[in-house]
Every structure is written in C-alpha cells, then in structure tokens.
Design a protein around this motif. Structure first.
Motif, mmCIF file in Angstrom:
data_model
loop_
_atom_site.group_PDB
_atom_site.id
_atom_site.type_symbol
_atom_site.label_atom_id
_atom_site.label_comp_id
_atom_site.label_asym_id
_atom_site.label_seq_id
_atom_site.Cartn_x
_atom_site.Cartn_y
_atom_site.Cartn_z
ATOM 1 N N ARG A 176 0.857 -1.202 0.000
ATOM 2 C CA ARG A 176 0.000 0.000 0.000
ATOM 3 C C ARG A 176 0.884 1.239 0.000
ATOM 4 N NH1 ARG A 176 -3.972 -1.691 4.710
ATOM 5 N NH2 ARG A 176 -4.579 0.491 4.694
ATOM 6 N N TYR A 177 2.081 1.126 0.582
ATOM 7 C CA TYR A 177 3.091 2.178 0.455
ATOM 8 C C TYR A 177 4.180 1.582 -0.433
ATOM 9 C CZ TYR A 177 1.010 3.947 4.846
ATOM 10 O OH TYR A 177 0.159 4.369 5.829
ATOM 11 N N LEU A 178 4.324 2.101 -1.634
ATOM 12 C CA LEU A 178 5.230 1.490 -2.608
ATOM 13 C C LEU A 178 6.691 1.898 -2.368
ATOM 14 C CD1 LEU A 178 3.008 1.985 -5.765
ATOM 15 C CD2 LEU A 178 3.564 -0.179 -4.617
ATOM 16 N N PRO A 179 7.644 1.027 -2.808
ATOM 17 C CA PRO A 179 9.059 1.404 -2.689
ATOM 18 C C PRO A 179 9.294 2.778 -3.326
ATOM 19 C CG PRO A 179 8.862 -0.857 -3.423
ATOM 20 C CD PRO A 179 7.482 -0.296 -3.419
ATOM 21 N N LEU A 202 12.246 1.132 11.772
ATOM 22 C CA LEU A 202 11.933 0.675 10.419
ATOM 23 C C LEU A 202 13.115 0.907 9.469
ATOM 24 C CD1 LEU A 202 8.213 1.881 10.228
ATOM 25 C CD2 LEU A 202 8.987 -0.491 10.239
ATOM 26 N N LYS A 203 13.891 1.934 9.730
ATOM 27 C CA LYS A 203 15.104 2.157 8.923
ATOM 28 C C LYS A 203 16.107 1.048 9.212
ATOM 29 C CE LYS A 203 15.012 7.176 8.890
ATOM 30 N NZ LYS A 203 15.584 8.320 9.590
ATOM 31 N N ALA A 204 16.274 0.740 10.514
ATOM 32 C CA ALA A 204 17.260 -0.278 10.896
ATOM 33 C C ALA A 204 16.899 -1.627 10.282
ATOM 34 C CB ALA A 204 17.322 -0.390 12.416
ATOM 35 N N GLU A 205 15.592 -1.892 10.117
ATOM 36 C CA GLU A 205 15.165 -3.187 9.572
ATOM 37 C C GLU A 205 15.089 -3.184 8.051
ATOM 38 O OE1 GLU A 205 11.609 -4.535 11.484
ATOM 39 O OE2 GLU A 205 12.518 -4.389 13.478
ATOM 40 N N GLY A 206 15.348 -2.025 7.419
ATOM 41 C CA GLY A 206 15.379 -1.979 5.956
ATOM 42 C C GLY A 206 14.031 -1.698 5.314
ATOM 43 N N PHE A 207 13.022 -1.347 6.103
ATOM 44 C CA PHE A 207 11.728 -0.978 5.519
ATOM 45 C C PHE A 207 11.814 0.444 4.925
ATOM 46 C CE2 PHE A 207 10.250 -4.252 8.404
ATOM 47 C CZ PHE A 207 9.165 -4.796 7.753
ATOM 48 N N LEU A 208 12.516 1.331 5.622
ATOM 49 C CA LEU A 208 12.567 2.737 5.232
ATOM 50 C C LEU A 208 14.010 3.144 5.004
ATOM 51 C CD1 LEU A 208 10.132 4.318 7.893
ATOM 52 C CD2 LEU A 208 9.576 3.531 5.574
ATOM 53 N N GLN A 209 14.173 4.244 4.257
ATOM 54 C CA GLN A 209 15.501 4.832 4.157
ATOM 55 C C GLN A 209 15.356 6.355 4.239
ATOM 56 O OE1 GLN A 209 15.504 4.050 -0.661
ATOM 57 N NE2 GLN A 209 17.397 3.845 0.442
ATOM 58 N N GLY A 210 16.359 6.990 4.851
ATOM 59 C CA GLY A 210 16.348 8.453 4.923
ATOM 60 C C GLY A 210 17.190 8.986 3.767
ATOM 61 N N ARG A 211 16.744 10.086 3.169
ATOM 62 C CA ARG A 211 17.581 10.725 2.139
ATOM 63 C C ARG A 211 17.876 12.129 2.641
ATOM 64 N NH1 ARG A 211 13.920 8.904 -2.883
ATOM 65 N NH2 ARG A 211 14.298 6.658 -2.693
ATOM 66 N N ALA A 212 19.179 12.422 2.731
ATOM 67 C CA ALA A 212 19.619 13.648 3.398
ATOM 68 C C ALA A 212 18.866 14.864 2.864
ATOM 69 C CB ALA A 212 21.129 13.822 3.212
ATOM 70 N N GLY A 213 18.261 15.598 3.740
ATOM 71 C CA GLY A 213 17.593 16.845 3.403
ATOM 72 C C GLY A 213 16.267 16.661 2.680
ATOM 73 N N ARG A 214 15.884 15.410 2.358
ATOM 74 C CA ARG A 214 14.654 15.244 1.569
ATOM 75 C C ARG A 214 13.551 14.522 2.332
ATOM 76 N NH1 ARG A 214 16.044 12.409 -3.663
ATOM 77 N NH2 ARG A 214 13.815 12.762 -3.995
ATOM 78 N N ASP A 249 13.884 1.606 -1.458
ATOM 79 C CA ASP A 249 13.845 1.209 -2.876
ATOM 80 C C ASP A 249 14.107 -0.273 -3.078
ATOM 81 O OD1 ASP A 249 13.336 3.634 -3.987
ATOM 82 O OD2 ASP A 249 15.459 4.245 -3.984
ATOM 83 N N ASP A 250 14.937 -0.844 -2.189
ATOM 84 C CA ASP A 250 15.409 -2.214 -2.433
ATOM 85 C C ASP A 250 14.456 -3.293 -1.945
ATOM 86 O OD1 ASP A 250 17.566 -1.152 -3.559
ATOM 87 O OD2 ASP A 250 18.941 -1.501 -1.871
ATOM 88 N N ILE A 251 13.296 -2.881 -1.439
ATOM 89 C CA ILE A 251 12.360 -3.939 -1.041
ATOM 90 C C ILE A 251 11.793 -4.518 -2.322
ATOM 91 C CG2 ILE A 251 10.211 -4.476 0.119
ATOM 92 C CD1 ILE A 251 10.891 -2.680 2.274
ATOM 93 N N ARG A 252 12.219 -5.731 -2.641
ATOM 94 C CA ARG A 252 11.858 -6.300 -3.931
ATOM 95 C C ARG A 252 10.395 -6.705 -3.951
ATOM 96 N NH1 ARG A 252 15.686 -10.302 -3.279
ATOM 97 N NH2 ARG A 252 14.083 -11.679 -4.108
#
Ligand SMILES: Cc1ncc(COP(=O)(O)O)c(C=O)c1O
Length: 480
Positions: free
Chosen positions: A29-32, A60-72, A78-81
């Motif tokens: 429901r929340y896409l990569p 969630l970041k530590a588990e690879g669900f989320l990623q932070g992008r500096a300043g954004r 993206d890599d959740i296949r």
C-alpha cells in the motif's frame, strides 16, 4: 497517505504505529520509493509525541523498511523487492503467520490429540489421588538433592545409576522381574518407552499385535511409523492366548497381562506360560505394560511374565505415573542386554536424558522406604474407594450398567448399551472425567461403556458422580 492509520489504547502507541506502517509496506500500500510524512507532521496528525514517531522510523530504517535521504525526508526503501512483498509471503512482525505460506504439512489422518485441560478431573482414568501424594516428604527429598553440584550438568542418557539400581531392586523384589541396573532404561513416562520400542524394533511392513480393546497410547506409538496393528481379541477380559496362532506372524505383541487395560482381567499362570511359549515359537517380542500392578487389593499381583524364566523375549514397561504422579514423567524399560545400547541411542536422539534432579530425588525416595510406605497407604485408600464406588454403581446404576471389576487397579468399566461418547462429554461438563469404552476398540464391534478412574475421586465426588449418572440414565430412557 497515512489517513488510515488508527491508534487506540489497546497496546503501546509505538508498537501499534510500527506494526501498521510495516504492514502497509509489506502489503504494497506504500510502494518502494514513496515518501512518508516527516516525523513532526505525522506526530501532529496522529496526536502522538514526535519521539514516538522518530523511534518507529528509526526502527523501520534499521530493519530496511525505510531509508532516509539527506535533506529530503523518509522514504519506503527502494530495495524492497516486489517478489518478497507478495501478500502472505512474509507476515508482518507480530502478525499471525499465514498458513498458506507454510511449507507442506504431512498428510496424517491419525492425529488424536485427546489430552485437554480437563485431564485432571476426578474420575479421569489413570489419575492417582493427587491430594494423597506425600508432598512434604517429597519436597524435603528434592530439597535435599537440589544443591548437589553433580546434578547440574549432564549425566547418563540411560538414566541416573542410583535410580536404575533402586528400580531394579524394587522390580526384583516386588514384581519378580529378572534384571540388573544395566538392563534398566529410565524414560520420560511409559509413553516414551513405547516410542523407543517402536523406533528400535519396527521396520516398514512389520505387524504389531495389540489387545482389543486396549491401551490407545501404545497403539498410537506402535503404529506411528505406518506399521499395521492387528487386534487380538479378549476372552473373559484378558488377552485370548489361544487366538494368537490364528493371527499370523508379528514383530511384537503389546499386552497388559497383570491388569488388562481397560477391562481389568488378569492373565493366569498357565495363560502366561502359553503366551511366552507362543512368543518363543514365533520369534515375537512381547511388550509387557505393567502400568498399575502396585494396586492389587487382596492378593499379591502375579509376578511379571518377564521373570517367569530366564531370557524371556520380553520388554518390560513400567511407570511412576500411577504409583506417584503423572507429572513426574518418569517411566522405565527393562530389556534383554543386547537391546540396551539400541534403545539408549534412540533415547539420545529422541529427547536425551531425563531430568536429573527428579531422578535423584526419586532414587532417594525409594531407597529411604518412602515409596513403599506411600504404596501401602494408596493400596488401602484405593481399595476403600473401589469398594465404595462399586457398591454405589451396583445399587444406583444396576439397571443400566454392569461394572466390570477385578479387585485391582485404579479404574472400573461400567459397561452398557448407551452412547458412551455423549455421556462422557456430558460428564465432563459436570466436572467429572471418564473415557468412553468404545474408543479403546480397534475396528468394528466396539462395545460401549464408561472407563472411570475412581482413584482420583473423593468419597463425596463418588457419591455426586453416581447421582449425576443416575440422573442422566433416568432422563435417557432409550439407553438400556
Ligand atoms: C495402560 C497404561 N499404560 C501406561 C500408562 C502410563 O503412561 P505414562 O507413564 O506415559 O504416563 C498409562 C497411563 O494412563 C496406561 O493407562
């Protein structure tokens, strides 16, 4: 994006938020690559503290669900296949596993999970009087043993030597079993002894003979590798030894010669000799289950068939479940010497050692004479209960049932033409245990009745239960 997130008071907010976000990502429901609101925004929208949201985002970041992008901001990784995101392929953390995602389960139709939370109701067959157990002296014995350093590590898979010696001594003197400690294997109840026997002795295609009716625990263990179980009929409530010749060859025969389970008959000495001769002639092992022979009320029980002469082809099985407590889970096997190493190896693989502290306490309990004293008291107590129950059954229920009774054991069969499964279920709703006689039969031709374990019932419960049974029979006039 987060409009559908709902938090309530049912669980910590942080857990709820974590689970709901993770689930939405897994369900696509929340896409990569999609962006999540800032922690400040989400905290405001949900009415929770920013710390709560930050902690969940960090997890969630530590588990690879989320990623932070500096300043954004924060994004779904993206890599959740997509192939690991198919619904059901990975359950959300904390969610129940989806059954369809499990590897295939074995196709078994013979699963009988009959032990329930009601297994300790009064009249449950096989249950001793739990209140009569000498808990203080037992506790003292355990306390005496528990600080011994020796009992904190590993010991022998075959069983703690002082216990094997005590069991061998007890069996020689009270059951006529011919054995030394090195032939004794301590097991986790008689049930493990039966499984080990099946494991070691049975090969694909071997046939097993079992008394009919008979003990289901044995039948299930001995059939668990797909071996055919052939029923042996009873005559006058004991194994019909004369019928054996007509049943073809078999690898082993399971029997309860000293108190047939459940019908209560006792195999006499000439039948015992004939049974042993048949086994020798046919190269068949006999599994002798001596589960409750401590409780013969007027005469000493017949000696075990294992000891009738030297080198009998008998595997002798016993248990402390009746003589002490089922919860101890201590049983024993006495076997001919050449079988010991095989059975010990099987036990090593199937569970390993039995709990050492219990074994040591039990050894002391036997060596100090407390076991024999307890047995003496229980023999008297169970005899009184047996007499009371039997007389009440004859007086109050004689029109509907026939009590099948030898002066022995801890249970009585009330045989009669009624729906024993329905009655047993109803009795459980009234707080009393029993098992339907019909479930102990193999194949067609089952007789009906109730197997009632009187040892666990008080005098008052005996009176109450008989009154209830009378009420049931009186309101089911067809049942006679
Ligand atoms: C005929 C028979 N054998 C053996 C046992 C003992 O089983 P365990 O030692 O596994 O509790 C029972 C217990 O109900 C029994 O009825």
């Amino acid at each position: 994006m987060i409009d559908d997130i709902r938090l309530d008071a049912s669980a910590p907010l942080q857990n709820q938020l974590y689970q709901q976000l993770a689930q939405r990502i897994l369900q696509r429901r929340y896409l990569p690559g999609s962006r999540l609101p800032s922690s400040r925004q989400l905290a405001q929208d949900l009415g929770v503290s920013r710390n709560t949201v930050s902690a969940v985002y960090d997890q969630l970041k530590a588990e690879g669900f989320l990623q932070g992008r500096a300043g954004r901001g924060v994004f779904v990784h993206d890599d959740i296949r997509s192939d690991i995101l198919r619904p059901g392929t990975r359950p959300a953390p904390g969610a129940a596993a989806d059954k369809s995602a499990l590897p295939p389960l074995p196709q078994r139709t013979d699963l009988h999970i009959s032990r329930t939370e009601d297994a300790s109701l009064p009249f449950q067959p096989g249950l001793p009087d739990l209140d009569a157990f000498p808990i203080r002296s037992w506790n003292r014995t355990v306390h005496h043993q528990e600080s011994r350093r020796l009992l904190r590590g590993y010991d022998s898979t075959q069983g703690y030597l002082p216990l094997r010696q005590a069991v061998a001594q007890y069996l020689r003197s009270s059951r006529g079993v011919r054995c030394e400690a090195h032939q004794v294997i301590i097991t986790n109840g008689a049930q493990q002894a039966l499984s080990l026997i099946a494991d070691v002795l049975l090969e694909p295609g071997d046939t097993v003979l079992c008394e009919n009716p008979g003990y289901r625990g044995a039948r299930h263990a001995l059939a668990s590798r797909g071996n055919q179980v052939r029923p042996v009929p009873l005559r006058k409530q004991v194994l019909d030894v004369d019928a054996l010749d007509g049943l073809g060859s078999a690898k082993l025969l399971f029997c309860t010669p000293t108190h047939q389970y459940p019908m209560g008959g006792i195999l006499d000495i000439s039948q015992r000799m004939a049974l042993l001769k048949w086994a020798q002639r046919n190269q068949t092992w006999i599994v002798e289950d001596d589960y409750d022979s401590e409780f013969h009320f007027y005469n000493k029980p017949f000696a075990a068939i294992q000891g009738l002469f030297a080198d009998t082809p008998v595997l002798y099985v016993g248990s402390f479940s009746k003589s002490l407590l089922p919860a101890m889970r201590v049983g024993y096997l006495v076997v001919p010497e050449p079988l010991v190493a095989h059975l010990v190896q099987s036990k090593r693989i199937n569970g390993g050692e039995s709990p050492l502290l219990i074994q040591a306490a039990l050894a002391e309990f036997i060596e100090t004479g407390q076991f024999t004293r307890h047995l003496r008291r229980m023999r008297q107590l169970y005899r009184d209960k047996w007499l009371l129950f039997q007389s009440r059954v004859v007086r109050e229920l004689g029109a509907w049932v026939t009590p099948i009774a030898e002066s022995a054991g801890m249970h009585l069969v009330l045989e009669g033409p009624f729906d024993d499964i329905a009655l047993s279920r109803w009795l459980a709703t009234q707080g009393f245990g029993s098992t339907p006689l019909s479930v102990h039969f193999i194949g067609d031709g089952a007789r009906t009745g109730l197997v009632m374990g009187f040892a666990s019932a008080s005098e008052q419960q005996i009176e109450q239960c008989v009154a209830l049974l009378k009420q049931w029979f009186a309101s089911h006039p067809g049942e006679r």
